[in-house]
Design an enzyme around this catalytic site. Structure first.
Site, mmCIF file in Angstrom:
data_model
loop_
_atom_site.group_PDB
_atom_site.id
_atom_site.type_symbol
_atom_site.label_atom_id
_atom_site.label_comp_id
_atom_site.label_asym_id
_atom_site.label_seq_id
_atom_site.Cartn_x
_atom_site.Cartn_y
_atom_site.Cartn_z
ATOM 1 C CB CYS A 111 -0.945 0.001 1.193
ATOM 2 S SG CYS A 111 -1.943 -1.485 1.251
ATOM 3 C CG HIS A 248 -3.345 3.143 2.539
ATOM 4 N ND1 HIS A 248 -3.835 2.819 1.291
ATOM 5 C CD2 HIS A 248 -3.309 1.987 3.247
ATOM 6 C CE1 HIS A 248 -4.082 1.522 1.256
ATOM 7 N NE2 HIS A 248 -3.784 0.996 2.417
ATOM 8 C CG ASN A 278 -6.477 -1.187 1.535
ATOM 9 O OD1 ASN A 278 -5.813 -0.746 0.598
ATOM 10 N ND2 ASN A 278 -5.932 -1.665 2.639
#
Ligand code: ACO
Length: 321
Positions: A111, A248, A278
């Site tokens: 990520c 994020h 996500n």
């Protein structure tokens, strides 16, 4: 030489799966997912691939930058879900968009991958080796998710985001911080395809993503505020001067906790995780491109991009729009 983002783009799969749809696959509910994560729906690839989404996001970013693909010097794709082990997704994107002059390679930092890509691109541009770069985050997380594991499958989505970076005399990226702690690699892992070496008959776990959610949560709320503060301090910029903190998009509670620790109002922390979940390395560039598209970013605005992920890895980038 400074480095500035001069164009953004994104792409999401056509199919959107809401929480009720996931409740038909595993024992979960819309109420649990919304309360614990803030996620309501996510896009899942049916026809789309990591390459095809990266291509669409790139074409849009190049168009908005007013740049032709053949002008690109450096092409980086941040991904943990490439369509092929080799070649890299970046080489496939290069071929599809016609960026034939570019040096192309992938970055694997989960990520945090887009921030790692920005860090590398800025270093090359600042040193004068390259004049510009196309940095992409693209993921098809749905193909490495265990769709029988309710503790992970509700969290992730697919998509891609891209940014064109160029050398300029104007202010652009003001500071960047990246970090890694390989000592914690087992907290979040995906073993991938089994080793078929005839000399190694060891039993392997199936190649799906596994995660210790609470460990990742604790790591994120502790590390993200620290690296954001480091990036601000490095550039001599106060948190109050920052218009938006783009974090994020993993969990609403993580974002709220970081806002509190930084002493900043939640309104400065835009979110799209309710719609996208996500999307790993794609999360930050998708959010940035959506805000750009909506006209929310004005020249001179100070923005912070920050994320965390498997590795463990983390990063923060302070920039002037
Ligand atoms: N639906 C219903 N119940 C669930 C679900 C679900 N989808 N998932 C877990 N549960 C249950 C658990 O089984 C547990 O039940 P029990 O108490 O009977 O044992 C209960 O809910 C609580 O589980 P916890 O794991 O304690 O829940 P928590 O509040 O910690 O939330 C979550 C879990 C959302 C995963 C949270 O820990 C989190 O967001 N962690 C960070 C994860 C993250 O950001 N990952 C991305 C990293 S980025 C990358 O690089 C890929």
């Amino acid at each position: 030489m400074n480095t500035k983002i001069i164009g953004t783009g994104y792409d999401l799969p056509a199919f959107a799966a809401d929480n009720d749809y996931l409740a038909t696959l595993v024992d979960t509910s819309d109420e649990w997912i919304v309360e614990r994560t803030g996620i309501r729906t996510r896009h899942l690839a049916k026809e789309e691939t990591t390459t095809s989404m990266a291509v669409r996001a790139s074409v849009q970013a190049l168009e908005r930058a007013g740049m032709k693909a053949e002008e690109i010097d450096l092409l980086i794709v941040a991904t943990i879900t490439g369509d092929t082990e080799t070649p890299s997704t970046s080489c496939r994107v290069q071929a599809e968009i016609g960026a034939h002059r570019a040096v192309a390679f992938d970055v694997n930092a989960a990520c945090s991958g887009f921030l790692y890509g920005m860090h590398i691109a800025e270093a090359f541009i600042r040193s004068g080796i390259y004049r510009n770069a196309l940095v992409i985050g693209s993921e098809t997380m749905s193909k490495i998710i265990d769709w029988t594991d309710r503790s992970t499958c509700v969290l992730f989505g697919d998509g891609a985001g891209a940014a064109v970076l160029a050398g300029t005399e104007e202010p652009g990226i003001l500071s960047q911080i990246v970090g890694s702690n390989g000592g914690k690699w087992e907290v979040l892992e995906c073993q991938g395809r089994p080793n078929e070496n005839p000399l190694n008959k060891e039993e392997r776990k199936p190649g799906y993503l596994t995660m210790n959610g609470q460990e990742v949560f604790k790591f994120a709320v502790k590390t993200v505020p620290v690296c954001v503060e480091e990036a601000l301090e490095k550039a001599g910029v106060a948190a109050d001067e920052v218009k938006y903190f783009l974090l994020h998009q993993a969990n609403k509670r993580i974002i709220q906790s970081v806002a509190k620790r930084l002493g900043q109002p939640e309104e400065k922390f835009p979110m799209n995780l309710d719609q996208c979940g996500n999307t790993s390395a794609a999360s930050l560039p998708i959010l940035l491109a959506q805000m750009d598209e909506q006209g929310l970013l004005q020249r001179g605005d100070k923005l912070v991009l920050s994320g965390f992920g498997a590795g463990l890895t983390w990063g923060a980038c302070l920039l002037e729009w």
